[in-house]
Design an enzyme around this catalytic site. Structure first.
Site, PDB file in Angstrom:
ATOM      1  CB  CYS A  46      -6.384   8.186  -4.861  1.00  0.00           C
ATOM      2  SG  CYS A  46      -7.404   8.781  -6.130  1.00  0.00           S
ATOM      3  NE  ARG A  53      -4.867  11.654  -3.680  1.00  0.00           N
ATOM      4  CZ  ARG A  53      -5.107  11.310  -2.596  1.00  0.00           C
ATOM      5  NH1 ARG A  53      -4.326  11.632  -1.327  1.00  0.00           N
ATOM      6  NH2 ARG A  53      -6.370  11.199  -1.975  1.00  0.00           N
ATOM      7  CG  ASP A  80      -7.404  15.085  -3.235  1.00  0.00           C
ATOM      8  OD1 ASP A  80      -7.124  15.158  -4.613  1.00  0.00           O
ATOM      9  OD2 ASP A  80      -8.563  14.433  -3.022  1.00  0.00           O
TER      10      ASP A  80
END
Length: 168
Positions: free
Chosen positions: A10, A16, A127
């Site tokens: 990520c 994440r 996100d």
């Protein structure tokens, strides 16, 4: 025997990708794949190396019995493209950055993590950093489906002694 290695990527490696890493690690263990599969996580834009995951990511994961406390942030490294068998990006921006950094001979290893959760009908994991705990819970749920799909594919490939062909 070299383990089939999966790198989850990520942006900052604090939300994440650590959630996906923790889920993957848990599912690898539950499915008896510890000897043949390994997971890791990294970020495309780490501001400070060595930080633990966001407290909200840790909280949401821990509520589901998954401890992320040992994970630490790190940047994607040039050697990640050669040492990992599959590199899974959380969104199209991460995917684009990985493609820019990746040597041509390893480009086939990069894909989007949500390809393992087609039933959700989404391509990207949002996100959650600037959201509330509900955003982290949503991301956890999405990644849980994707990691189950990934591990199922790993099991199928292992059963057919074809684990090296998991990359797209």
């Amino acid at each position: 025997m070299k383990k089939f290695s999966i790198l989850l990527v990520c942006t900052a490696n604090i939300c994440r990708s650590p959630i996906a890493h923790g889920l993957l690690r848990e599912l690898i263990g539950l499915n008896g794949l510890n000897k043949t599969v390994a997971g890791d996580s990294a970020g495309t834009h780490i501001f400070q190396k060595g930080l633990p995951p966001d407290v909200r990511a840790q909280q949401v994961a821990l509520e589901q019995g998954i401890d992320l406390g040992d994970l630490r942030t790190r940047n994607i490294r040039d050697k990640d493209f050669s040492t990992n068998d599959s590199i899974l990006a959380m969104d199209s921006e991460n995917y684009r950055i990985l493609q820019q950094q990746c040597p041509a001979e390893h480009m086939h290893k990069i894909s989007l993590v949500m390809e393992y959760a087609p039933q959700l009908g989404v391509n990207e994991v949002p996100d959650p950093y600037f959201s509330n705990i509900a955003g982290f819970e949503r991301v956890f749920g999405m990644l849980e489906v994707a990691m189950h799909g990934l591990v199922e594919q790993l099991r199928i490939d292992q059963e057919s002694a074809n684990i090296g062909n998991l990359t797209k």
